[in-house]
Design an enzyme around this catalytic site. Structure first.
Site, short mmCIF file in Angstrom:
data_model
loop_
_atom_site.label_atom_id
_atom_site.label_comp_id
_atom_site.label_asym_id
_atom_site.label_seq_id
_atom_site.Cartn_x
_atom_site.Cartn_y
_atom_site.Cartn_z
N HIS A 82 -4.65 -0.16 -12.06
CA HIS A 82 -3.93 0.14 -13.31
C HIS A 82 -4.26 -0.89 -14.38
O HIS A 82 -4.46 -0.56 -15.55
CB HIS A 82 -2.41 0.10 -13.08
CG HIS A 82 -1.86 1.19 -12.20
ND1 HIS A 82 -1.04 0.93 -11.13
CD2 HIS A 82 -1.98 2.53 -12.24
CE1 HIS A 82 -0.68 2.06 -10.55
NE2 HIS A 82 -1.24 3.06 -11.20
N LYS A 97 7.84 11.34 -4.41
CA LYS A 97 7.31 10.16 -3.74
C LYS A 97 8.51 9.30 -3.39
O LYS A 97 9.54 9.37 -4.04
CB LYS A 97 6.45 9.33 -4.70
CG LYS A 97 5.11 9.90 -5.02
CD LYS A 97 4.34 8.84 -5.80
CE LYS A 97 3.36 9.43 -6.75
NZ LYS A 97 2.89 8.48 -7.73
N SER A 113 -0.99 2.97 -5.66
CA SER A 113 0.29 2.30 -5.44
C SER A 113 0.84 2.65 -4.06
O SER A 113 1.43 1.81 -3.38
CB SER A 113 1.31 2.72 -6.50
OG SER A 113 0.88 2.33 -7.77
P1 ADP Z 1 1.34 9.13 -11.42
O1 ADP Z 1 2.47 9.26 -10.47
O2 ADP Z 1 1.62 9.64 -12.79
O3 ADP Z 1 0.00 9.55 -10.91
P2 ADP Z 1 0.42 6.42 -10.98
O4 ADP Z 1 1.15 5.16 -11.29
O5 ADP Z 1 0.11 6.68 -9.55
O6 ADP Z 1 1.29 7.54 -11.64
O7 ADP Z 1 -0.94 6.47 -11.79
C1 ADP Z 1 -0.95 6.43 -13.18
C2 ADP Z 1 -2.36 6.69 -13.67
O8 ADP Z 1 -3.20 5.63 -13.24
C3 ADP Z 1 -3.01 7.96 -13.14
O9 ADP Z 1 -3.85 8.49 -14.15
C4 ADP Z 1 -3.84 7.48 -11.98
O10 ADP Z 1 -4.96 8.34 -11.75
C5 ADP Z 1 -4.28 6.14 -12.51
N1 ADP Z 1 -4.57 5.21 -11.42
C6 ADP Z 1 -3.83 4.91 -10.35
N2 ADP Z 1 -4.44 4.01 -9.56
C7 ADP Z 1 -5.63 3.74 -10.16
C8 ADP Z 1 -6.75 2.92 -9.82
N3 ADP Z 1 -6.81 2.22 -8.69
N4 ADP Z 1 -7.79 2.91 -10.68
C9 ADP Z 1 -7.76 3.65 -11.79
N5 ADP Z 1 -6.77 4.46 -12.16
C10 ADP Z 1 -5.71 4.50 -11.35
#
Ligand code: ADP
Length: 166
Positions: free
Chosen positions: A22, A48, A135
């Protein structure tokens, strides 16, 4: 939007917790935007099991970016397009790790466009070492006592230790 208006980008997500993947996306965004609002969603779009409260997630993100006044974390609920409009932002940022992210991201971007045609979604791809990182994996490994220090920043690590022990 006048050419002189600062570009405010919104990076929405669950961030439970924020990972270095992130953070990578956030830094890339700052190469094209003047300000970045990391928007922590109150209602997860998919079911989740949450580890941190929304307030804890916002606090830790603000700690991670504490030195950079261009970045701010805020909680939000309801429609992302309404939140964006309220902040005067037309730009949503999301990350793409793999093809498996693509379908969901595409659907969401197009739905947001339907809801508010002035919104644009841009995607960034993280450094390859973060392309497998999520995450939920961090939560899982940390709860089993594994070392996640390569995948999260120290403020997240400290909170994981406090919450999960160890
Ligand atoms: P959501 O539940 O909306 O998917 P997340 O917190 O899991 O929320 O992810 C938010 C955004 O960050 C999403 O677009 C996801 O694809 C991106 N994301 C999550 N982990 C990574 C990572 N390791 N590298 C790049 N982008 C990521």
């Amino acid at each position: 939007m006048s050419p002189a208006s600062p570009i405010v980008a919104i990076y929405p997500g669950s961030f439970d917790p924020m990972t270095k993947g992130h953070e990578d996306i956030a830094h890339r965004t700052l190469s094209v935007a003047d300000r970045l609002v990391v928007a922590v969603a109150h209602d997860a779009t998919h079911r989740k099991q949450n580890l941190f409260t929304v307030e804890e997630r916002v606090a830790v993100i603000n700690e991670i970016f504490g030195d950079d006044e261009r970045v701010e974390a805020l909680a939000f609920e309801g429609l992302l397009v309404d939140f964006a409009r309220g902040l005067g932002s037309h730009l949503v940022v999301r990350g793409l790790r793999a093809i498996s992210d693509f379908e969901y991201e595409m659907q969401m971007a197009q739905m947001n466009q339907e809801l508010w045609p002035e919104i644009e979604t841009i995607f960034f791809v993280p450094e390859v070492e973060y392309s497998f990182l999520s995450s939920s994996l961090v939560r899982q490994v940390a709860s089993l006592g594994g070392d996640v220090s390569r995948f999260v920043s120290p403020p997240v690590l400290a909170r994981l230790r406090k919450k999960l022990g160890g």
